[in-house]
Motif scaffolding. Sequence first.
Motif, mmCIF file in Angstrom:
data_model
loop_
_atom_site.group_PDB
_atom_site.id
_atom_site.type_symbol
_atom_site.label_atom_id
_atom_site.label_comp_id
_atom_site.label_asym_id
_atom_site.label_seq_id
_atom_site.Cartn_x
_atom_site.Cartn_y
_atom_site.Cartn_z
ATOM 1 N N THR A 115 0.818 -1.207 0.000
ATOM 2 C CA THR A 115 0.000 0.000 0.000
ATOM 3 C C THR A 115 0.855 1.261 0.000
ATOM 4 O O THR A 115 2.047 1.233 0.305
ATOM 5 C CB THR A 115 -0.911 0.014 1.232
ATOM 6 N N ILE A 116 0.206 2.374 -0.319
ATOM 7 C CA ILE A 116 0.810 3.703 -0.175
ATOM 8 C C ILE A 116 0.077 4.421 0.952
ATOM 9 O O ILE A 116 -1.136 4.644 0.877
ATOM 10 C CB ILE A 116 0.710 4.522 -1.471
ATOM 11 N N ARG A 117 0.813 4.776 2.008
ATOM 12 C CA ARG A 117 0.185 5.466 3.140
ATOM 13 C C ARG A 117 -0.029 6.934 2.848
ATOM 14 O O ARG A 117 -1.081 7.502 3.177
ATOM 15 C CB ARG A 117 1.057 5.310 4.392
ATOM 16 N N ILE A 163 1.591 6.843 -11.197
ATOM 17 C CA ILE A 163 1.670 6.315 -9.847
ATOM 18 C C ILE A 163 0.970 4.958 -9.878
ATOM 19 O O ILE A 163 -0.215 4.868 -10.225
ATOM 20 C CB ILE A 163 0.994 7.247 -8.833
ATOM 21 N N LEU A 164 1.706 3.906 -9.536
ATOM 22 C CA LEU A 164 1.212 2.536 -9.646
ATOM 23 C C LEU A 164 1.360 1.859 -8.293
ATOM 24 O O LEU A 164 2.464 1.774 -7.754
ATOM 25 C CB LEU A 164 2.003 1.760 -10.706
ATOM 26 N N SER A 165 0.249 1.380 -7.736
ATOM 27 C CA SER A 165 0.282 0.779 -6.404
ATOM 28 C C SER A 165 -0.338 -0.604 -6.430
ATOM 29 O O SER A 165 -1.396 -0.815 -7.039
ATOM 30 C CB SER A 165 -0.478 1.664 -5.414
ATOM 31 N N GLY A 166 0.287 -1.531 -5.723
ATOM 32 C CA GLY A 166 -0.263 -2.873 -5.626
ATOM 33 C C GLY A 166 -1.471 -2.952 -4.723
ATOM 34 O O GLY A 166 -2.371 -3.767 -4.941
ATOM 35 N N GLY A 167 -1.515 -2.115 -3.690
ATOM 36 C CA GLY A 167 -2.610 -2.139 -2.723
ATOM 37 C C GLY A 167 -3.294 -0.796 -2.620
ATOM 38 O O GLY A 167 -3.189 0.063 -3.511
ATOM 39 N N ASN A 168 -3.986 -0.588 -1.510
ATOM 40 C CA ASN A 168 -4.735 0.651 -1.301
ATOM 41 C C ASN A 168 -3.817 1.870 -1.323
ATOM 42 O O ASN A 168 -2.641 1.801 -0.939
ATOM 43 C CB ASN A 168 -5.462 0.603 0.041
ATOM 44 N N VAL A 169 -4.381 2.981 -1.749
ATOM 45 C CA VAL A 169 -3.655 4.249 -1.826
ATOM 46 C C VAL A 169 -4.425 5.281 -1.010
ATOM 47 O O VAL A 169 -5.649 5.399 -1.138
ATOM 48 C CB VAL A 169 -3.524 4.743 -3.281
ATOM 49 N N LEU A 214 -3.083 7.436 -11.964
ATOM 50 C CA LEU A 214 -2.930 6.802 -10.658
ATOM 51 C C LEU A 214 -3.745 5.519 -10.709
ATOM 52 O O LEU A 214 -4.975 5.559 -10.803
ATOM 53 C CB LEU A 214 -3.417 7.736 -9.553
ATOM 54 N N LEU A 215 -3.056 4.376 -10.671
ATOM 55 C CA LEU A 215 -3.685 3.080 -10.869
ATOM 56 C C LEU A 215 -3.353 2.170 -9.700
ATOM 57 O O LEU A 215 -2.190 2.066 -9.295
ATOM 58 C CB LEU A 215 -3.193 2.438 -12.173
ATOM 59 N N ALA A 216 -4.373 1.502 -9.176
ATOM 60 C CA ALA A 216 -4.175 0.621 -8.031
ATOM 61 C C ALA A 216 -4.618 -0.797 -8.378
ATOM 62 O O ALA A 216 -5.623 -1.010 -9.065
ATOM 63 C CB ALA A 216 -4.960 1.123 -6.820
ATOM 64 N N GLY A 217 -3.868 -1.775 -7.864
ATOM 65 C CA GLY A 217 -4.228 -3.167 -8.043
ATOM 66 C C GLY A 217 -4.328 -3.557 -9.500
ATOM 67 O O GLY A 217 -3.452 -3.242 -10.317
ATOM 68 N N SER A 218 -5.423 -4.241 -9.879
ATOM 69 C CA SER A 218 -5.569 -4.760 -11.238
ATOM 70 C C SER A 218 -5.616 -3.670 -12.295
ATOM 71 O O SER A 218 -5.374 -3.934 -13.478
ATOM 72 C CB SER A 218 -6.836 -5.613 -11.338
ATOM 73 N N ALA A 261 -10.042 -8.477 -2.247
ATOM 74 C CA ALA A 261 -10.764 -7.254 -2.595
ATOM 75 C C ALA A 261 -9.914 -6.354 -3.472
ATOM 76 O O ALA A 261 -8.675 -6.330 -3.374
ATOM 77 C CB ALA A 261 -11.174 -6.512 -1.323
ATOM 78 N N GLY A 262 -10.576 -5.597 -4.329
ATOM 79 C CA GLY A 262 -9.861 -4.646 -5.166
ATOM 80 C C GLY A 262 -9.251 -3.522 -4.358
ATOM 81 O O GLY A 262 -9.779 -3.113 -3.318
ATOM 82 N N ALA A 263 -8.122 -2.999 -4.832
ATOM 83 C CA ALA A 263 -7.439 -1.894 -4.150
ATOM 84 C C ALA A 263 -8.240 -0.607 -4.298
ATOM 85 O O ALA A 263 -8.718 -0.274 -5.389
ATOM 86 C CB ALA A 263 -6.038 -1.721 -4.724
ATOM 87 N N SER A 264 -8.374 0.137 -3.202
ATOM 88 C CA SER A 264 -9.124 1.392 -3.187
ATOM 89 C C SER A 264 -8.183 2.587 -3.121
ATOM 90 O O SER A 264 -7.007 2.461 -2.749
ATOM 91 C CB SER A 264 -10.079 1.422 -1.989
ATOM 92 N N ILE A 265 -8.722 3.763 -3.467
ATOM 93 C CA ILE A 265 -7.953 5.006 -3.458
ATOM 94 C C ILE A 265 -8.780 6.055 -2.723
ATOM 95 O O ILE A 265 -9.952 6.267 -3.053
ATOM 96 C CB ILE A 265 -7.634 5.487 -4.886
ATOM 97 N N THR A 266 -8.171 6.734 -1.744
ATOM 98 C CA THR A 266 -8.923 7.710 -0.969
ATOM 99 C C THR A 266 -8.086 8.940 -0.638
ATOM 100 O O THR A 266 -6.871 8.851 -0.479
ATOM 101 C CB THR A 266 -9.449 7.081 0.341
#
Length: 401
Positions: A178-180, A193-199, A211-215, A251-256
């Motif tokens: 994740t990205i904290r 910006i590419l993240s494997g987990g939640n951002v 900015l793309l997370a997970g799949s 679960a799919g990675a979320s971005i907040t």
Amino acid sequence: MIFPSSSRLLLSIEPLEARIAPARIIQVGAPDFPNKADFNYSDTVDARGLPLFVNTEAGVIAGDLISTAVGGGAAGVADTFYLRLAAGDKLRLFQSANSFIDYLTVTSGNVVAFFVDKNLDNEVQSTELVSLSLGRNAGLELLGGVEGDILTNLNEQGTRSLADDSLDMVDLVSPAQTIRSLAVRGGSVAGQILSGGNVANVSINDGLTSLLAGSAAFGATFDLLPGVAGGEGTLTGKPVNSAVVPGSGVAGASITNVTISNVSFNTSIGDRIQAGDGGAGARGGSLSKFFITDDTDGFSLIAGKGGDGDAVRRNAGAGGSVSTVYIAGQDDPTDNDLIRISAGVGGASTTGGNGGNGGFVSSIFVGFQLIGGRAVQTLGVIADDISIAAGAGGAGRIGGA
């Protein structure tokens, strides 16, 4: 030069971090004459013997795993380097009259910063930071821009040792990568910006490409050493525990909490911000708390699709939601670009289970900013096309709503 952090005793060790040394302040970019008062690319260790810059060409020869992953740059030329930083470390950049600014600060986790010495002067300059590889749960603040990509492909192998650190060049390590927090305050992210987990907690002053997370990052190409040979990769996924090909029940990675600011006609969201799809039977990733104050050419906010049902998880997953989005109006030199906001569709089940519910869309404010906790209408008028769509429910024994 290098000093212990003023906020910790010299011999203190940060808890819960993969640390082997106290936080450091590393000063760079000052002229070497009349007196050398900082570190250059050629400085490989500090006064305590802790590692500084690694010349990736020399690193390849020595069998260094990170250097081997990106390559050595131009043959026979000391042009490509990396610096590994941990939570609390600061890279301070020379300004003038012996003054330095906090250029790159790591607030959590571990970060590998890649540099290209473009003018071969052995001095670190702000334009020579080209990309960042992030470890699990990393956080950072950068007073500048990044020419290339920022991605969570630093694989720390779950150990405290630095010797086994490597880069994942086909995946983003795992869904737990994740990205904290990520604040880029003095420039743009010209790459992705590419993240494997939640951002979470992203602030970009001068725009980004995507900015793309997970799949959502599946198939993306990246370059850690733009402008020179090496550093390229394509995210095709690993057979096990892949971040970009989520496994069953993941679960799919979320971005907040994302802010894109600093109004300028030269900057924008270039492509899209997209959450990850769920694995079999799992929900798609959601998007929430977006504050867009600068865009003139359209963009997409896309939540993740719910995972289809399978023989083990017969019920399909729900689509991801999109909530609390503020898009400020501004003078726009190009009319009728598309702003697309889409919740995720529900997964389908062909194994006797129920279809997943479609994701919802709520609290979308177009032509407003959030000021003092209230939605305030902006003076500028948006002249773009806007598409806002909730997700459709998936097919199944009982279709999703």
